[in-house]
Design a protein around this motif. Sequence first.
Motif, PDB file in Angstrom:
ATOM      1  N   LYS A  53     -13.584 -25.836  35.185  1.00 59.94           N
ATOM      2  CA  LYS A  53     -14.071 -24.592  34.610  1.00 59.94           C
ATOM      3  C   LYS A  53     -13.941 -23.444  35.605  1.00 59.94           C
ATOM      4  CE  LYS A  53     -15.198 -26.692  30.866  1.00 59.94           C
ATOM      5  NZ  LYS A  53     -14.353 -26.501  29.660  1.00 59.94           N
ATOM      6  N   VAL A  54     -13.359 -22.359  35.131  1.00 61.11           N
ATOM      7  CA  VAL A  54     -13.082 -21.205  35.993  1.00 61.11           C
ATOM      8  C   VAL A  54     -13.926 -20.023  35.523  1.00 61.11           C
ATOM      9  CG1 VAL A  54     -11.322 -19.592  36.757  1.00 61.11           C
ATOM     10  CG2 VAL A  54     -10.755 -21.994  36.462  1.00 61.11           C
ATOM     11  N   ASN A  55     -14.562 -19.354  36.473  1.00 57.85           N
ATOM     12  CA  ASN A  55     -15.345 -18.157  36.160  1.00 57.85           C
ATOM     13  C   ASN A  55     -14.824 -16.931  36.891  1.00 57.85           C
ATOM     14  OD1 ASN A  55     -17.254 -19.471  34.438  1.00 57.85           O
ATOM     15  ND2 ASN A  55     -18.220 -20.358  36.255  1.00 57.85           N
ATOM     16  N   ASN A  56     -14.871 -16.968  38.231  1.00 58.75           N
ATOM     17  CA  ASN A  56     -14.506 -15.787  39.023  1.00 58.75           C
ATOM     18  C   ASN A  56     -13.258 -15.982  39.862  1.00 58.75           C
ATOM     19  OD1 ASN A  56     -16.934 -14.452  38.159  1.00 58.75           O
ATOM     20  ND2 ASN A  56     -18.073 -15.709  39.628  1.00 58.75           N
TER      21      ASN A  56
ATOM     22  N   LEU B  40       2.084 -25.717  45.717  1.00 65.57           N
ATOM     23  CA  LEU B  40       1.403 -25.395  44.466  1.00 65.57           C
ATOM     24  C   LEU B  40       0.870 -23.971  44.533  1.00 65.57           C
ATOM     25  CD1 LEU B  40      -0.740 -28.628  43.879  1.00 65.57           C
ATOM     26  CD2 LEU B  40       1.445 -28.087  42.835  1.00 65.57           C
ATOM     27  N   GLU B  41       1.085 -23.238  43.464  1.00 64.31           N
ATOM     28  CA  GLU B  41       0.478 -21.911  43.346  1.00 64.31           C
ATOM     29  C   GLU B  41      -0.194 -21.830  41.981  1.00 64.31           C
ATOM     30  OE1 GLU B  41       1.370 -17.134  43.890  1.00 64.31           O
ATOM     31  OE2 GLU B  41       3.049 -18.555  43.804  1.00 64.31           O
ATOM     32  N   LEU B  42      -1.500 -21.577  42.009  1.00 61.51           N
ATOM     33  CA  LEU B  42      -2.315 -21.572  40.796  1.00 61.51           C
ATOM     34  C   LEU B  42      -2.876 -20.175  40.565  1.00 61.51           C
ATOM     35  CD1 LEU B  42      -3.898 -23.061  38.501  1.00 61.51           C
ATOM     36  CD2 LEU B  42      -5.650 -23.573  40.224  1.00 61.51           C
ATOM     37  N   LYS B  43      -2.699 -19.660  39.348  1.00 62.31           N
ATOM     38  CA  LYS B  43      -3.226 -18.350  38.992  1.00 62.31           C
ATOM     39  C   LYS B  43      -3.837 -18.413  37.598  1.00 62.31           C
ATOM     40  CE  LYS B  43      -0.386 -15.300  41.872  1.00 62.31           C
ATOM     41  NZ  LYS B  43       0.536 -14.137  41.892  1.00 62.31           N
ATOM     42  N   PHE B  44      -4.791 -17.466  37.357  1.00 65.53           N
ATOM     43  CA  PHE B  44      -5.500 -17.410  36.084  1.00 65.53           C
ATOM     44  C   PHE B  44      -5.344 -16.027  35.469  1.00 65.53           C
ATOM     45  CE2 PHE B  44      -8.035 -20.090  39.030  1.00 65.53           C
ATOM     46  CZ  PHE B  44      -7.699 -21.321  38.477  1.00 65.53           C
ATOM     47  N   CYS B  45      -5.444 -16.010  34.149  1.00 63.62           N
ATOM     48  CA  CYS B  45      -5.388 -14.733  33.429  1.00 63.62           C
ATOM     49  C   CYS B  45      -6.379 -14.798  32.277  1.00 63.62           C
ATOM     50  CB  CYS B  45      -3.978 -14.474  32.905  1.00 63.62           C
ATOM     51  SG  CYS B  45      -3.866 -13.007  31.848  1.00 63.62           S
ATOM     52  N   SER B  46      -7.345 -13.870  32.261  1.00 65.19           N
ATOM     53  CA  SER B  46      -8.356 -13.844  31.209  1.00 65.19           C
ATOM     54  C   SER B  46      -8.117 -12.741  30.190  1.00 65.19           C
ATOM     55  CB  SER B  46      -9.753 -13.688  31.818  1.00 65.19           C
ATOM     56  OG  SER B  46      -9.811 -12.531  32.640  1.00 65.19           O
ATOM     57  N   SER B  47      -7.163 -11.848  30.448  1.00 64.53           N
ATOM     58  CA  SER B  47      -6.893 -10.761  29.511  1.00 64.53           C
ATOM     59  C   SER B  47      -6.077 -11.267  28.327  1.00 64.53           C
ATOM     60  CB  SER B  47      -6.152  -9.628  30.217  1.00 64.53           C
ATOM     61  OG  SER B  47      -4.895 -10.090  30.685  1.00 64.53           O
TER      62      SER B  47
ATOM     63  N   ASN C   2      -8.256 -15.091  23.070  1.00 67.46           N
ATOM     64  CA  ASN C   2      -9.399 -15.364  23.945  1.00 67.46           C
ATOM     65  C   ASN C   2      -9.040 -16.481  24.916  1.00 67.46           C
ATOM     66  OD1 ASN C   2      -9.358 -17.597  22.319  1.00 67.46           O
ATOM     67  ND2 ASN C   2     -11.261 -17.132  21.253  1.00 67.46           N
ATOM     68  N   GLY C   3      -9.992 -16.784  25.798  1.00 68.64           N
ATOM     69  CA  GLY C   3      -9.787 -17.872  26.745  1.00 68.64           C
ATOM     70  C   GLY C   3      -9.114 -17.430  28.034  1.00 68.64           C
ATOM     71  N   ILE C   4      -8.876 -18.412  28.898  1.00 65.52           N
ATOM     72  CA  ILE C   4      -8.266 -18.176  30.210  1.00 65.52           C
ATOM     73  C   ILE C   4      -6.972 -18.968  30.302  1.00 65.52           C
ATOM     74  CG2 ILE C   4      -8.548 -18.417  32.706  1.00 65.52           C
ATOM     75  CD1 ILE C   4     -11.551 -18.197  32.306  1.00 65.52           C
ATOM     76  N   LEU C   5      -5.882 -18.289  30.620  1.00 64.86           N
ATOM     77  CA  LEU C   5      -4.597 -18.949  30.833  1.00 64.86           C
ATOM     78  C   LEU C   5      -4.524 -19.421  32.286  1.00 64.86           C
ATOM     79  CD1 LEU C   5      -1.686 -19.707  29.970  1.00 64.86           C
ATOM     80  CD2 LEU C   5      -1.001 -17.399  30.700  1.00 64.86           C
ATOM     81  N   LYS C   6      -4.223 -20.705  32.453  1.00 62.44           N
ATOM     82  CA  LYS C   6      -4.089 -21.282  33.795  1.00 62.44           C
ATOM     83  C   LYS C   6      -2.640 -21.681  34.006  1.00 62.44           C
ATOM     84  CE  LYS C   6      -8.724 -23.317  33.463  1.00 62.44           C
ATOM     85  NZ  LYS C   6      -9.520 -24.580  33.519  1.00 62.44           N
TER      86      LYS C   6
END
Length: 1029
Positions: free
Chosen positions: A587-590, A599-606, A624-628
Motif C-alpha cells: 500500500k502506497v500513500n506518500n 529496478l526503478e519504481l515510480k507511482f502516479c496518482s493523477s 482513480n487509484g495509483i499506477l505503479k
Amino acid sequence: MGCRVFIFLIGAVYVSYQVLATDIYVAELMVESNVTLDAQTILSILNSTTNLQVSDTLGATYTVTLLQNELVAECLIIGVETTCNCSTGYTWSNDVCYNYSCCNDSTCIANVSYITPLCVPKVNVLISGSVMLSSGIWDATKTVQLQNALQGLNGFQYLNITGPLILFISSRLSNSIADFEAAVSVKFATSRLQGIVTTLETSLTAVVWVNTLGMVTIISPNSSVCYMSSPVLQCTFEETTDSAGWNMSRLYQRFELNSGSVVELDYNCATPDYNSCMALTLQKVTGAWAGIYECGFTTGSVRHTARAQLSVALLPDVITIVTNPLTGDCSNMPATGSIDIDVTTTIPNSTESYEVWWSYRGVVQSPLYNTSFPDSLVYSFTAQLSCQTSLESQYVNVTFKNMKGQQRSAQVDIPVIYVGSIFCDENVTDGDPWPKTPAGATVIIRTCADGRVGYRSRTCIGPAWQPVFDYCINQQLNTLLNEADNFLMGLGATQEMAMDIFEGLYNDSISPFSDNIADITASINILNVMASASNNVAVFQEDILPNFIDAASNLLNKTWDAVNTSTLYIMSSEYLQSLESLVKNIKVNNSQGVNSTNLELKFCSSSECDVSVFDVEVNMTKTNGILKTVAVKNLMNKLRNSYSNTEPISLLLSATLQDNNDSSLEIRLDFPNDQLNVTKPVCVFWNTTRKDWSDVGCNVNTSDENYTLCECKHLTSFSVLMSKGEVPAFSKVLDIITNVGLGVSVCCLLIFLTIESLVWSAVVKTNLSHFRHTAMVNIATFLLLADVSFLASTSPDVLSETWCLVLTVCKHLFYLAMFCWMLCLSVMLVHQLIFVFSPLRKRVFMFFSSIVGYVCPILIVGCSYMYYKYTNSPYYDKKTCWLIFQRLLVGSMHAFLLPMGTITLTNIFCMIVVIVTLVKSSVPDVSKADDKDTAKGILKVVLILTPVFGVTWIIGFFQLMLDQGSPMYTAVNFCFTILNSFQGFFILVTGCFAEQKVRQELFNIIMAKTKGKSDSMKNLTSTTCTKDK
C-alpha cells in the motif's frame, strides 16, 4: 418492628420433550419475613421442592426443575436502620458500590435490599500496566497516587509495583517506567477504568497502558488436539470495543497472529449478549502451534485479555534420515548375500513420548529407542539389504506414533549396485566424497560448510556423473526463509516483521559471499513466499519498499549461470511474478518511488499519468487509484522466449494499479531500442499461466531505430522482442501444414509397413528384390520413428531439458539411419547392374548394409554429441529441440548436414550411373527379365526418393542461409515444410502403389479374401437348398 430479607440464587431447568432440548435459567428470589425466620428454613423448603409450575406473559404454563439454591445476601431491617451483608463468595455489585459506597466485603447500612443484583459472585480480575513518566523518577508518592486511583474500582484487592525501571539515554536520566499489578474481585465497565487512566495521565504527567485478565471469556479445546486437526478458539466480551487481536506465546517467543495459510480470523461472531467477539481457527496444526493463546479487545488505553493453553498431540515436523554408506555395493556379492547399512534418524527434541519402529520394504522389523541430545532425538539401527537383483527399490521406513494413535513416517531409498549393474565410480568433488552409485540413482549429502545448512545432491546417469546440485544456504538466509514461512502461515505477520525480513534479505544481498546459486534460489523463494503472504495479509506498507527494491535489484547483479536452462526459466519466472505481486500489494500513500541499480519504481496518482522509468515512457488515463510502474534490467535474458529468431531488449516494465475500478484500460509504453541489427519489433507481455511471452492484447503502434511504442489493453509485465525481420504471418499456417503432414506421413508409413508384411513372401523371390524391400522397410521404419520424435518435440517449451535432449538425439539418429539405408539401396543397384557376372550375395549385402545402416549413424551421432559435450559447445537448441546452426561449418547441425549431403550426392551419382547403364545395355536374356523389371522399379524409386529425401534438406540448408526479409524466404520455407512433412506419403506411393508386383499381390490378396467369402456363401446356400428338398 423488624424483618429479614433473604436473597436466594436459584438455578432452574426447563425440559421441552417435543424438541428434546434443555434450557437452564438463573433467577433471584427475595423473601421478606419477620426476624424469627431462619435462612436455612427457606433453603430446606426450596431443596424439598423439585418441580414448579410457572406461566409466561402469554399464559403458557411450563414445568421447571430446581437444580441448585444458595443464599446470596441477608438484610436485617429494624425501623429505619438497615444492615446488609453478602454471603461468602459474593461481593457488592457495582450498582451498590458506586451509588451507595458499599464496596468490597463491608457491611452496608444503606437500604439496598431492593437492588438487583445486590451481590455478585467474586471473580479474579488482574490489572497489569505501565506508567511512563515524562520527567522525573518514580517514588513512593506516585505509588500512593496510583493506589488511591485504583481503589476507586469495586472489589479492589491489592497493588504491587514491579518497577520502577529507570531508562538512560546518552548517559543521562531520560524518564522512568513503573510496571504494576493490581487485582479486583468484580468485573467493571471499561469506561470507569479508562477514566482512572486519564486522571493518572494528567496528574502524573505520564502515559499509562493497562491490560486486564479475567474480563473476557475464552472458549478453547480442553484437551490435546490431534496433529493436523483444525481447532477453534473463541473470545467474547460484553462491551463494544475499538479493536481486537490474537497473540500466541511459546518458549521465549511471542507472535501476533493475522490471517494466513494456517490462521483464519473471524470477527463476525458477535451476539446481543456479547457485543465483541472474535474466533480463531487454525488449519492443520503441527507442533509449532502448541502454546499459550491470548485474545485482546482494546478500547482507548485499556486492553482486556484472556488466555488459554493449546496442546497438540505432537508428531515430528522434520524427520531426517541418513544412511552410512549412502549406497549399497552388491557387485561382488552372491545373489543370496546381504549388506549392512547403518541408518540414523534425527528429529527435533520433543515432550511427546513416541512409539517408534522401523520397516524394511514395508515389513515391520523392530522398535526403536532414542538417544537424547539438547536439541534433538536420535534413533539408530542397522538394516540388512538383499543382494538379489530386483527392479524394485530397496528402502526403509521409520514410523512415529503419538498418544492419539496418529502416525507419521519417513522413507529413505537406498541405491544398490547389483552384479553387472552400470554405475558411476567413486568420485571426490570440492571435497565431497561421492560414493560408487548405480545408474539412475541420486545421492544426497546432508553436510554443508560451516555457516551453511541444507544439502548437496548428485545424479548418476551411468556411467557419467551429472553436475552437483548445491542447496547449502547460509544460516542467516535460512532463518529469513523460516520467518517468511511463518509470516505466510499468519504467525507474526506484522508490518514490523515484514520490514525485518526485507532488511535481512537486503543485508544478505550485499554480502560478498552471497553470489551462490543456492543463496540466490533461497532469496527468490523468500520473495515468492512474501508475495503469497501479501495476498492474505494487509500489513504491507510503503516503509518496506527501499529494502525490498534494493534486495531484489541486487539479486539481478549475481551470477545465475550455475543451473540448467529449465531451472533458470523457473527461477526468473518466480522472481518476476513475486516482484509484480509485491509491488501490487504494498500500500502506497506518500512515497514517490524507489530507484536502484536494476529496478526503478515510480507511482502516479493523477488521472493522466505520464511516467518515465529507465527511459521507458509510460502513458495511461484512469479515473482513480495509483499506477505503479517498475522497470527491470538484467532479467530479460533469463526468461523463457519461445518466439523464434527474436532477441529481447534489455528492459522489462511491470505496471499495476492500486484501488482502481476501471472496467477497461489502455496503456502506452515507449521502449528504447538497444538492438542494432534488428528491424521488426513485437510487443509482448508475460503470460503467468504459460510462463512465456505472449502478444495477445498488445500491438506495435509505431517503431523506428530508436524507440518502439506499444499499446496494450491490460496490465502486467511488458517488453519488446526484436526479430531479424517481421515475424512471419504464415507461421501458424506452417505449423498446421507440419502437424498435418507428419500425421499423414505416420499413417502412410504404418500402412506401408503393413502392406510389406502382407506381400513380403511374394515379392522377394530374387536377391535384388529382397535387397530392395529390406532397404525400403528400414527406410520407412526409421522415418516413422523420426516423425514420431518430431511430433513429440513440437512444443519445446513444455519439455524438460532431458526430454529435449533425448528427442534431439532420436531425430538426429533416425534421420541419419534413413539416409544411410538410402545409400545402401543406391549402391546395391549400381553393383547389380555393373557387375552382372558377380551378383551380390544376400549375406554380404545384409552384413555391409547393417554396418552402414545401423552402426554408422550411431557412431556419427555419438561422436558428435561427445565432441560438443567435452568442448563445452551446445549440441542442441533448447528452444527448438533440434541441432544448432550458427554459421557455415559452425554448429552441431553440420553433424547432420554433411553426412546427408554426402549421401544425397552419392545417390545422384548412382542414379546417373544406373540410367547410363540401362540405356547402353542390350535386351537381356528372358531369364533376366524379372531382374530388369526390378531394376526399373528401383530406378523409379531412386528418381523419386532422392529429391524427396535429399533435396528437401538441401532446401532447408539454404533456408538457414536466407534472411527472413528475402523475397525467396517464404517460398523456400513453404517448399521445405511441405516436402519434409509428407515424406511418408511419398514412400507409400512410390514403394507400394507405383510398384506393379506389390500392387498385383495386394490385389490378389484382396480378391482371394473376397472369393473366400463368396464361396462360403455359396456352400451355405447349397446346404440350405438340400435340406429343403
